[in-house]
Design a protein around this motif. Structure first.
Motif, mmCIF file in Angstrom:
data_model
loop_
_atom_site.group_PDB
_atom_site.id
_atom_site.type_symbol
_atom_site.label_atom_id
_atom_site.label_comp_id
_atom_site.label_asym_id
_atom_site.label_seq_id
_atom_site.Cartn_x
_atom_site.Cartn_y
_atom_site.Cartn_z
ATOM 1 N N LYS A 1 -8.180 -20.150 -25.935
ATOM 2 C CA LYS A 1 -6.913 -20.642 -25.391
ATOM 3 C C LYS A 1 -5.851 -20.569 -26.482
ATOM 4 O O LYS A 1 -6.069 -21.053 -27.596
ATOM 5 C CB LYS A 1 -7.022 -22.100 -24.947
ATOM 6 N N SER B 1 -3.286 -13.167 -24.336
ATOM 7 C CA SER B 1 -3.356 -12.906 -22.896
ATOM 8 C C SER B 1 -2.908 -11.485 -22.565
ATOM 9 O O SER B 1 -3.145 -10.988 -21.483
ATOM 10 C CB SER B 1 -2.489 -13.907 -22.131
ATOM 11 N N ILE C 1 -8.584 -17.624 -21.709
ATOM 12 C CA ILE C 1 -8.415 -18.585 -20.619
ATOM 13 C C ILE C 1 -7.019 -19.185 -20.732
ATOM 14 O O ILE C 1 -6.629 -19.634 -21.820
ATOM 15 C CB ILE C 1 -9.472 -19.701 -20.678
ATOM 16 N N PRO C 2 -6.231 -19.205 -19.669
ATOM 17 C CA PRO C 2 -4.906 -19.837 -19.728
ATOM 18 C C PRO C 2 -5.005 -21.279 -20.222
ATOM 19 O O PRO C 2 -5.970 -21.980 -19.928
ATOM 20 C CB PRO C 2 -4.425 -19.770 -18.277
ATOM 21 N N SER C 3 -4.002 -21.709 -20.978
ATOM 22 C CA SER C 3 -4.061 -23.021 -21.643
ATOM 23 C C SER C 3 -4.181 -24.177 -20.662
ATOM 24 O O SER C 3 -4.704 -25.239 -20.997
ATOM 25 C CB SER C 3 -2.833 -23.208 -22.524
ATOM 26 N N GLU C 4 -3.710 -23.989 -19.432
ATOM 27 C CA GLU C 4 -3.773 -25.088 -18.466
ATOM 28 C C GLU C 4 -5.131 -25.179 -17.769
ATOM 29 O O GLU C 4 -5.409 -26.144 -17.044
ATOM 30 C CB GLU C 4 -2.666 -24.938 -17.412
ATOM 31 N N ASN C 5 -6.013 -24.194 -17.978
ATOM 32 C CA ASN C 5 -7.323 -24.178 -17.327
ATOM 33 C C ASN C 5 -8.386 -24.818 -18.213
ATOM 34 O O ASN C 5 -8.253 -24.880 -19.432
ATOM 35 C CB ASN C 5 -7.739 -22.750 -16.991
ATOM 36 N N HIS C 6 -9.464 -25.279 -17.562
ATOM 37 C CA HIS C 6 -10.609 -25.827 -18.272
ATOM 38 C C HIS C 6 -11.755 -24.822 -18.217
ATOM 39 O O HIS C 6 -11.848 -24.007 -17.293
ATOM 40 C CB HIS C 6 -11.067 -27.152 -17.640
ATOM 41 N N PHE C 7 -12.625 -24.907 -19.214
ATOM 42 C CA PHE C 7 -13.820 -24.063 -19.163
ATOM 43 C C PHE C 7 -14.707 -24.588 -18.044
ATOM 44 O O PHE C 7 -15.035 -25.781 -18.007
ATOM 45 C CB PHE C 7 -14.573 -24.115 -20.500
ATOM 46 N N PRO C 8 -15.114 -23.735 -17.089
ATOM 47 C CA PRO C 8 -15.886 -24.212 -15.926
ATOM 48 C C PRO C 8 -17.232 -24.807 -16.317
ATOM 49 O O PRO C 8 -17.975 -24.222 -17.100
ATOM 50 C CB PRO C 8 -16.067 -22.949 -15.072
ATOM 51 N N GLN D 1 -20.412 -22.748 -15.390
ATOM 52 C CA GLN D 1 -20.452 -21.378 -15.898
ATOM 53 C C GLN D 1 -21.876 -21.035 -16.336
ATOM 54 O O GLN D 1 -22.474 -21.738 -17.142
ATOM 55 C CB GLN D 1 -19.507 -21.247 -17.098
ATOM 56 N N TRP E 1 -14.897 -27.087 -27.156
ATOM 57 C CA TRP E 1 -13.740 -26.472 -27.795
ATOM 58 C C TRP E 1 -13.642 -26.886 -29.256
ATOM 59 O O TRP E 1 -14.065 -27.974 -29.645
ATOM 60 C CB TRP E 1 -12.455 -26.861 -27.065
#
Length: 450
Positions: A17, A32, A55-62, A65, A139
């Protein structure tokens, strides 16, 4: 004998990120908009490189996964002891990762990646040969040295797991019909003998005979897996090696079914026309194909040995599953590796995740259960399967074979991997330039072209 303790250290679930600045500098390429990769280093082990998804900064790692392994380090007990001894007199052991933007590799001799930052994960491998340990999962801040306030974030999972293996050592070169010992620490115990021979290609149209005869007698299925037709020009053909247990019974074999032939106008075996071996196992009183090894001589600066190993379920060539495809240095040798889910060199990078039978059934002929760790037919080939270290051309090579306990259920299982290792070693000679003479043990008395 018991298997040897090993530890499998994996690095996976990578992600990056990097917030987009409101007024980005023109010279800065945001991750990106370009590929990202990292270089992973553990002490003196070979450097490994892996792609890092953005991964976009507003997203969380799933959270759900599935595990994605980017790098794997295989540590023997001797490796762990050596690392522990070094950490007493120097800095504590740690995994070091450098993160880059841009493409990996070099252009015109200049590295194309731009360093984004570095991370370090402390490691304590004490007891990991008997229990799993997660060193980091989540992270971590990424920044160049001296910039601890970097807003870039890097996600990774670092863990160590026990990965016990059987270790086998040839006491001579395969073409010299050596013994094979099982190794544990300083203890060596003979378990197999090997018999190298030249198969009589004149009997290739005969049907299968009892198991006690040489593998050359199993002919009814040969046409499905290779070609023994006479070919003009230089060729090496008819090599065969049979693995026997200590009672003298054959328990595995490797048979050259497609000759290694120099391509027209050259002195080498080409990728477009590779030679091949069948790895054979006993079943129903005869030999049955278990795997196929194809090999060729790579062109270009590498000039290495290219290979592909396929599993053959139910004797069906059309259903073959690629478990490993890579290159070995023809000069220095190296490790032939089947490691499913690993990004390390020699692993099965193009495995299709297809469920297959991993080891032989308990009711197979001579299923002694000497090793007793298989799960056939209820398990898959997964994780580390086996490795075989071989020397380069012109060097005395006594292959060392490591096999994961989860893929060995009986003597024939272990013997199949030993036969595969012998085939890999012999392939180093089969793919030598035809301008070079082979040693006398490999010179077929029935073929004056070798």
């Amino acid at each position: 004998m018991d298997p040897c303790p090993f530890v499998r250290l994996t690095v996976g679930n990578l992600a990056l990120k990097v917030p987009v600045a409101s007024k980005p500098a023109r010279s800065v390429v945001h991750p990106s908009w370009s590929p990202c990769f990292c270089k992973i280093k553990l002490n003196n082990f070979p450097l490994q490189t892996a792609v890092v998804p953005y991964i976009p900064s507003e997203n969380h790692f799933p959270d759900n996964q599935p595990p994605s392994i980017a790098a794997t380090f295989h540590l023997s007990k001797a490796d762990i002891d050596k690392l522990a001894a070094k950490s007493i007199f120097s800095a504590k052991l740690s995994l070091k990762i450098a993160v880059y933007t841009g493409r990996s590799g070099a252009t015109c001799g200049v590295n194309s990646g731009r360093l984004l930052g570095r991370v370090s994960v402390p490691l304590d491998l004490t007891g990991t040969d008997s229990r799993a340990c997660v060193f980091h999962n989540g992270w971590i801040s990424v920044g160049k040295e001296g910039n601890k306030n970097s807003s870039a974030r890097f996600h990774l999972n670092v863990k160590a797991e026990p990965d016990r293996r059987f270790v086998f050592q040839f006491d001579g070169e395969p073409e010299c019909s050596p013994q094979v010992f099982q190794i544990r620490g300083n203890i060596q115990q003979p378990v197999f003998t090997c018999k190298f021979s030249f198969r009589n290609t004149g009997d290739r149209n005969q049907r299968s005979r009892p198991l006690q005869s040489e593998p050359s007698s199993s002919r009814s299925w040969l046409s499905s897996f290779g070609s023994e037709r006479e070919r003009p020009g230089k060729e090496r053909k008819g090599w065969s090696i049979t693995v026997h247990d200590l009672s003298g019974s054959p328990v595995a074999a490797a048979s050259m079914v497609t000759p290694f032939v120099a391509s027209p106008g050259s002195d080498r075996v080409s990728r477009s026309n590779p030679g091949s071996w069948l790895i054979l196992r006993p079943g129903d009183g005869t030999w049955k194909p278990w795997g196929r090894l194809e090999a060729w001589r790579e062109r270009g600066s590498s000039d290495g040995l290219g290979y592909r190993f396929e599993l053959i379920p139910d004797m069906s060539a059309s259903a073959a599953i690629v478990l490993a495809e890579s290159t070995l240095s023809s000069k220095k040798g190296g490790k032939f590796v089947i490691d499913l889910g690993s990004n390390s060199g020699g692993g099965a990078s193009n495995w299709r995740n297809t469920p297959v039978n991993a080891t032989s059934p308990a009711c197979s002929p001579r299923s002694s259960g000497d090793y007793g760790y298989g799960l056939w037919p209820f398990c898959l080939y997964r994780g580390f399967v086996m490795s075989a270290r071989v020397e380069g051309e012109g060097k005395c090579s006594k292959p060392c074979v490591e096999v994961s306990v989860q893929h060995v259920n009986c003597t024939e299982d272990a013997a199949a991997y030993v036969a595969l290792a012998a085939a890999v070693d012999l392939t180093m000679d089969a793919c030598r330039l035809f301008s070079q003479r082979l040693r006398k043990e490999l010179s077929n008395p029935h073929d004056i072209l070798v």
